[in-house]
Design a protein around this motif. Sequence first.
Motif, short mmCIF file in Angstrom:
data_model
loop_
_atom_site.label_atom_id
_atom_site.label_comp_id
_atom_site.label_asym_id
_atom_site.label_seq_id
_atom_site.Cartn_x
_atom_site.Cartn_y
_atom_site.Cartn_z
N ALA A 165 0.84 -1.19 0.00
CA ALA A 165 0.00 0.00 0.00
C ALA A 165 0.88 1.24 0.00
O ALA A 165 1.96 1.25 0.58
N ALA A 166 0.40 2.28 -0.64
CA ALA A 166 1.07 3.57 -0.59
C ALA A 166 0.31 4.43 0.40
O ALA A 166 -0.86 4.74 0.18
N TYR A 167 0.94 4.76 1.51
CA TYR A 167 0.29 5.53 2.56
C TYR A 167 0.54 7.01 2.36
O TYR A 167 1.67 7.42 2.07
N GLY A 168 -0.49 7.81 2.58
CA GLY A 168 -0.36 9.25 2.43
C GLY A 168 -0.10 9.96 3.74
O GLY A 168 0.35 11.10 3.75
N SER A 169 -0.37 9.28 4.86
CA SER A 169 -0.19 9.91 6.17
C SER A 169 0.04 8.82 7.22
O SER A 169 -0.24 7.64 6.99
N ILE A 170 0.48 9.25 8.38
CA ILE A 170 0.67 8.30 9.47
C ILE A 170 -0.69 7.76 9.93
O ILE A 170 -0.81 6.57 10.23
N ASP A 171 -1.71 8.60 9.94
CA ASP A 171 -3.05 8.12 10.29
C ASP A 171 -3.49 6.99 9.37
O ASP A 171 -4.03 5.98 9.81
N GLU A 172 -3.25 7.16 8.08
CA GLU A 172 -3.61 6.14 7.09
C GLU A 172 -2.84 4.85 7.35
O GLU A 172 -3.39 3.75 7.28
N TYR A 173 -1.54 4.99 7.64
CA TYR A 173 -0.70 3.83 7.92
C TYR A 173 -1.26 3.06 9.12
O TYR A 173 -1.48 1.86 9.06
N PRO B 299 -4.72 -4.09 12.70
CA PRO B 299 -5.74 -4.47 13.68
C PRO B 299 -5.69 -3.53 14.90
O PRO B 299 -4.63 -2.95 15.19
N PRO B 300 -6.80 -3.40 15.62
CA PRO B 300 -6.89 -2.45 16.73
C PRO B 300 -5.76 -2.54 17.76
O PRO B 300 -5.25 -1.50 18.21
N GLU B 301 -5.37 -3.74 18.16
CA GLU B 301 -4.32 -3.84 19.19
C GLU B 301 -2.98 -3.32 18.69
O GLU B 301 -2.19 -2.76 19.44
N ILE B 302 -2.71 -3.48 17.41
CA ILE B 302 -1.47 -2.95 16.84
C ILE B 302 -1.61 -1.44 16.63
O ILE B 302 -0.66 -0.69 16.86
N GLN B 303 -2.80 -1.00 16.26
CA GLN B 303 -3.05 0.44 16.14
C GLN B 303 -2.75 1.14 17.46
O GLN B 303 -2.13 2.22 17.47
N ASP B 304 -3.16 0.54 18.57
CA ASP B 304 -2.91 1.14 19.89
C ASP B 304 -1.42 1.32 20.13
O ASP B 304 -0.97 2.37 20.59
N THR B 305 -0.64 0.28 19.83
CA THR B 305 0.81 0.35 20.01
C THR B 305 1.41 1.41 19.11
O THR B 305 2.24 2.22 19.55
N LEU B 306 0.99 1.44 17.85
CA LEU B 306 1.52 2.43 16.91
C LEU B 306 1.15 3.85 17.34
O LEU B 306 1.99 4.77 17.24
N GLN B 307 -0.07 4.04 17.81
CA GLN B 307 -0.48 5.38 18.27
C GLN B 307 0.33 5.81 19.49
O GLN B 307 0.71 6.97 19.61
N THR B 308 0.59 4.87 20.38
CA THR B 308 1.40 5.21 21.56
C THR B 308 2.82 5.54 21.15
O THR B 308 3.41 6.51 21.66
N MET B 309 3.39 4.79 20.22
CA MET B 309 4.73 5.10 19.70
C MET B 309 4.74 6.53 19.14
O MET B 309 5.63 7.33 19.44
N PRO C 222 8.73 17.62 20.14
CA PRO C 222 7.52 18.31 19.69
C PRO C 222 7.70 19.15 18.43
O PRO C 222 6.73 19.40 17.71
N GLU C 223 8.92 19.55 18.14
CA GLU C 223 9.15 20.37 16.94
C GLU C 223 9.35 19.53 15.68
O GLU C 223 9.41 20.06 14.58
N ALA C 224 9.41 18.22 15.83
CA ALA C 224 9.58 17.32 14.67
C ALA C 224 8.30 17.28 13.83
O ALA C 224 7.20 17.41 14.35
N LYS C 225 8.47 17.10 12.55
CA LYS C 225 7.35 17.02 11.60
C LYS C 225 7.13 15.57 11.22
O LYS C 225 8.07 14.80 11.07
N GLU C 226 5.86 15.23 11.01
CA GLU C 226 5.49 13.87 10.58
C GLU C 226 5.47 13.77 9.07
O GLU C 226 5.11 14.73 8.38
N LYS C 227 5.83 12.59 8.58
CA LYS C 227 5.70 12.30 7.16
C LYS C 227 5.75 10.79 7.00
O LYS C 227 6.00 10.05 7.94
N ILE C 228 5.51 10.35 5.78
CA ILE C 228 5.72 8.95 5.42
C ILE C 228 6.98 8.92 4.56
O ILE C 228 7.11 9.68 3.60
N SER C 229 7.90 8.06 4.94
CA SER C 229 9.13 7.89 4.17
C SER C 229 9.45 6.41 4.15
O SER C 229 9.32 5.74 5.19
#
Length: 129
Positions: free
Chosen positions: A6-14, A19-29, A38-45
């Motif tokens: 898949a080609a992801y456009g955002s971290i939310d999309e990724y 599955p929900p349990e992995i989503q929780d871990t990824l969101q916490t990360m 806090p000054e870092a920018k998000e992207k998909i790379s």
Amino acid sequence: MKGNKAAYGSIDEYISAFPPEIQDTLQTMRQVIQESAPEAKEKISYQMPTFELHGNLVHFAAFKKHIGFYPAPDGVEEFQEELKEYQTSKGAIQFPFDTPVPYELIRRIVKFRASRNVEKSESKTKKKK
């Protein structure tokens, strides 16, 4: 993209692709990284969630049996003693799903990487003057 990747456009999309349990871990990360830099920018790379601060700061990704965390070689080297129980390579760390993710260690690694990236950026700026 080739194949079935898949080609992801955002971290939310990724994150939403798991599955929900992995989503929780990824969101916490994601949250730990945001709080630590806090000054870092998000992207998909490289099709992975990435944080950027004067260049790549860290990447992370979910795999079948672990979360991959990519703080560059200096992030692994600096914390190698604390990372002994995890599978590591030059710039990567694997946190297995069957053990708790060491978020406080991740926080310290991100802060270390952020300070390194800022130092490098300031050093380059001084050389240009």
